[in-house]
Write an enzyme that holds these catalytic residues in place. Structure first.
Site, PDB file in Angstrom:
ATOM      1  N   ARG A 113      -0.999  -0.566  -8.758  1.00  0.00           N
ATOM      2  CA  ARG A 113      -2.365  -0.128  -8.436  1.00  0.00           C
ATOM      3  C   ARG A 113      -2.407   1.399  -8.484  1.00  0.00           C
ATOM      4  NH1 ARG A 113      -3.775  -1.096  -2.455  1.00  0.00           N
ATOM      5  NH2 ARG A 113      -3.858  -3.261  -3.081  1.00  0.00           N
ATOM      6  N   ASP A 129       0.852  -1.196   0.000  1.00  0.00           N
ATOM      7  CA  ASP A 129       0.000   0.000   0.000  1.00  0.00           C
ATOM      8  C   ASP A 129       0.884   1.241   0.000  1.00  0.00           C
ATOM      9  OD1 ASP A 129      -2.388  -1.372   0.100  1.00  0.00           O
ATOM     10  OD2 ASP A 129      -2.741  -1.049   2.236  1.00  0.00           O
TER      11      ASP A 129
HETATM   12  P1  FDA Z   1     -14.286   9.223  -5.345  1.00  0.00           P
HETATM   13  O1  FDA Z   1     -13.832   9.464  -3.946  1.00  0.00           O
HETATM   14  O2  FDA Z   1     -14.488  10.414  -6.236  1.00  0.00           O
HETATM   15  O3  FDA Z   1     -15.589   8.345  -5.293  1.00  0.00           O
HETATM   16  C1  FDA Z   1     -16.374   8.044  -6.429  1.00  0.00           C
HETATM   17  C2  FDA Z   1     -17.691   7.394  -5.983  1.00  0.00           C
HETATM   18  O4  FDA Z   1     -17.434   6.189  -5.268  1.00  0.00           O
HETATM   19  C3  FDA Z   1     -18.498   8.235  -5.002  1.00  0.00           C
HETATM   20  O5  FDA Z   1     -19.302   9.170  -5.676  1.00  0.00           O
HETATM   21  C4  FDA Z   1     -19.299   7.162  -4.292  1.00  0.00           C
HETATM   22  O6  FDA Z   1     -20.368   6.731  -5.089  1.00  0.00           O
HETATM   23  C5  FDA Z   1     -18.330   6.028  -4.179  1.00  0.00           C
HETATM   24  N1  FDA Z   1     -17.564   6.087  -2.916  1.00  0.00           N
HETATM   25  C6  FDA Z   1     -16.305   6.540  -2.770  1.00  0.00           C
HETATM   26  N2  FDA Z   1     -15.904   6.427  -1.501  1.00  0.00           N
HETATM   27  C7  FDA Z   1     -16.940   5.920  -0.824  1.00  0.00           C
HETATM   28  C8  FDA Z   1     -17.124   5.565   0.542  1.00  0.00           C
HETATM   29  N3  FDA Z   1     -16.162   5.731   1.442  1.00  0.00           N
HETATM   30  N4  FDA Z   1     -18.325   5.031   0.897  1.00  0.00           N
HETATM   31  C9  FDA Z   1     -19.291   4.839  -0.009  1.00  0.00           C
HETATM   32  N5  FDA Z   1     -19.156   5.171  -1.326  1.00  0.00           N
HETATM   33  C10 FDA Z   1     -18.014   5.697  -1.715  1.00  0.00           C
HETATM   34  N6  FDA Z   1      -5.359   5.175  -1.166  1.00  0.00           N
HETATM   35  C11 FDA Z   1      -4.071   5.425  -0.796  1.00  0.00           C
HETATM   36  O7  FDA Z   1      -3.724   6.564  -0.536  1.00  0.00           O
HETATM   37  N7  FDA Z   1      -3.180   4.380  -0.704  1.00  0.00           N
HETATM   38  C12 FDA Z   1      -3.519   3.089  -1.003  1.00  0.00           C
HETATM   39  O8  FDA Z   1      -2.676   2.185  -0.916  1.00  0.00           O
HETATM   40  C13 FDA Z   1      -4.859   2.842  -1.416  1.00  0.00           C
HETATM   41  N8  FDA Z   1      -5.272   1.577  -1.746  1.00  0.00           N
HETATM   42  C14 FDA Z   1      -6.528   1.406  -2.305  1.00  0.00           C
HETATM   43  C15 FDA Z   1      -6.910   0.162  -2.778  1.00  0.00           C
HETATM   44  C16 FDA Z   1      -8.132   0.006  -3.432  1.00  0.00           C
HETATM   45  C17 FDA Z   1      -8.498  -1.339  -3.970  1.00  0.00           C
HETATM   46  C18 FDA Z   1      -9.003   1.122  -3.592  1.00  0.00           C
HETATM   47  C19 FDA Z   1     -10.304   1.008  -4.309  1.00  0.00           C
HETATM   48  C20 FDA Z   1      -8.648   2.341  -3.076  1.00  0.00           C
HETATM   49  C21 FDA Z   1      -7.426   2.507  -2.424  1.00  0.00           C
HETATM   50  N9  FDA Z   1      -7.068   3.735  -1.895  1.00  0.00           N
HETATM   51  C22 FDA Z   1      -5.762   3.927  -1.483  1.00  0.00           C
HETATM   52  C23 FDA Z   1      -8.091   4.790  -1.696  1.00  0.00           C
HETATM   53  C24 FDA Z   1      -8.156   5.772  -2.833  1.00  0.00           C
HETATM   54  O9  FDA Z   1      -6.985   6.559  -2.860  1.00  0.00           O
HETATM   55  C25 FDA Z   1      -9.366   6.718  -2.699  1.00  0.00           C
HETATM   56  O10 FDA Z   1      -9.236   7.432  -1.498  1.00  0.00           O
HETATM   57  C26 FDA Z   1     -10.710   6.011  -2.727  1.00  0.00           C
HETATM   58  O11 FDA Z   1     -10.716   4.936  -3.607  1.00  0.00           O
HETATM   59  C27 FDA Z   1     -11.814   6.977  -3.162  1.00  0.00           C
HETATM   60  O12 FDA Z   1     -11.559   7.456  -4.458  1.00  0.00           O
HETATM   61  P2  FDA Z   1     -12.421   7.028  -5.762  1.00  0.00           P
HETATM   62  O13 FDA Z   1     -11.465   6.857  -6.867  1.00  0.00           O
HETATM   63  O14 FDA Z   1     -13.255   5.866  -5.447  1.00  0.00           O
HETATM   64  O15 FDA Z   1     -13.261   8.310  -6.139  1.00  0.00           O
END
Ligand code: FDA
Length: 316
Positions: free
Chosen positions: A192, A142
């Site tokens: 990732r 991570d």
């Molecule tokens: P965004 O935050 O814009 O969300 C898009 C949509 O997703 C929202 O409109 C909602 O519908 C849904 N959604 C998002 N978050 C939600 C929540 N908490 N509850 C409910 N619905 C929600 N970060 C990091 O800094 N280091 C890491 O190692 C990782 N590892 C990692 C692994 C995996 C498999 C994932 C999916 C994510 C990470 N992250 C991470 C977290 C990542 O950086 C980020 O903070 C989250 O994925 C939220 O960003 P989105 O791209 O989903 O978009």
């Protein structure tokens, strides 16, 4: 950036808030919606269920910012335990593990300034990589806040000498990431790409959601056009749509990249992607140290706050 994200992430650093919130049982609705349980058994149970539905899994034993060596050792032991259990149940074809280097000693205080924490984390990560390989699977490191990026990428380089299957995480929010993507887009390299979950200063990171999304797309192009194995970690429908059209544009067949989402977030979308022939991996965190993880998820989704406050008051 959402108006509430910054104050929430700042509040999360208060030790009083941490004490009150950590007193909640894992069964409290809001915790359980993001974390299937505290034990190896609950993690393996959730893995089996997801694998039955055609999903892949990456398991994260929760914990970060470890300040004593014993705790780092306990984290390593937890990973060895879960890997053994996954292998015993024939689940390592579908499941890997994700490791936070700060949980295995990257910043042990007595080591600061001597590169010692870095060494301890490398050795501990190596032990987990070896166990993962013996179990028939792999590790992804991570990525934590920007102060750890160089250290994490240098540990990754060392680990990949013996365990080239080790995956990395890059965060589109950081200015440096497009160039890091270029450096890591080589054959066999699993990367990732996520937006980034940490509160970062303007000097190193984009602050505006649109700027972060634009950076995400630039990084996607580099990774999908490259030779590595991109792991597209996002729940954002727009990013998923763009990734899918870029994958076609660069002639990527399904299975030469994968989507990743967090446990409990958009499960119907996870199933829809699997049904359309895509590889989808769910990140499943488990263990007692769920505080930091939960606060980052709440900061991303302030709509959940009222649900959260109700859980706190009822403490059930
Ligand atoms: P965004 O935050 O814009 O969300 C898009 C949509 O997703 C929202 O409109 C909602 O519908 C849904 N959604 C998002 N978050 C939600 C929540 N908490 N509850 C409910 N619905 C929600 N970060 C990091 O800094 N280091 C890491 O190692 C990782 N590892 C990692 C692994 C995996 C498999 C994932 C999916 C994510 C990470 N992250 C991470 C977290 C990542 O950086 C980020 O903070 C989250 O994925 C939220 O960003 P989105 O791209 O989903 O978009």
């Amino acid at each position: 950036m959402s108006l509430l994200r910054q104050p929430l992430l700042l509040l999360a650093r208060s030790s009083l808030v941490k004490r009150v919130v950590s007193g909640m049982p894992v069964s409290a609705g809001i915790v359980r919606s993001y974390v299937p349980g505290e034990t190896t058994e609950s993690a393996v149970g959730a893995t089996a269920e997801l694998a039955d539905g055609g999903l892949r899994i990456t398991l994260d034993y929760l914990g970060e910012d470890t300040t004593d060596a014993e705790q780092a050792d306990a984290t390593v032991a937890a990973y060895l335990d879960v890997l053994q259990e996954l292998a015993a149940r024939g689940l390592t074809r579908n499941a890997e593990v994700s490791v936070k280097l700060s949980a295995v000693g990257q910043f042990l205080p007595d080591a600061v300034g001597f590169g010692g924490g870095q060494k301890i984390a490398l050795e501990n990560a190596r032990t987990i990589c070896r166990a993962a390989r013996n179990a028939g699977t792999a590790v992804t490191l991570d990525m934590e806040d920007h102060t750890t990026t160089d250290s994490t990428l240098s540990i990754l380089r060392e680990l990949r000498k013996d365990f080239p299957e080790t995956g990395a995480v890059l965060q589109a929010a950081l200015h440096r990431t497009e160039s890091d993507c270029r450096a890591l887009a080589y054959e066999g390299s699993r990367v990732r790409l996520c937006k980034g979950a940490y509160l970062e200063p303007e000097s190193v990171a984009f602050q505006d959601r649109l700027e972060i999304s634009k950076s995400y797309v630039r990084c996607l192009k580099v990774l999908l056009a490259g030779e590595g194995y991109p792991m597209i970690a996002t729940h954002d429908p727009q990013m998923i749509e763009i990734a899918s059209s870029l994958a076609s544009r660069y002639g990527r067949a399904a299975g030469t990249y994968e989507y990743q989402m967090l446990y409990g977030i958009r499960p119907e979308e996870q199933r829809r992607l699997v049904a359309s022939g895509e590889t989808v991996r769910v990140y499943v965190p488990y263990g007692t140290e769920w505080y930091g993880y939960l606060m980052r998820r709440l900061a991303e989704r302030p709509q959940n706050l009222s649900f959260f406050v109700k859980s706190l008051v009822s403490k059930k």
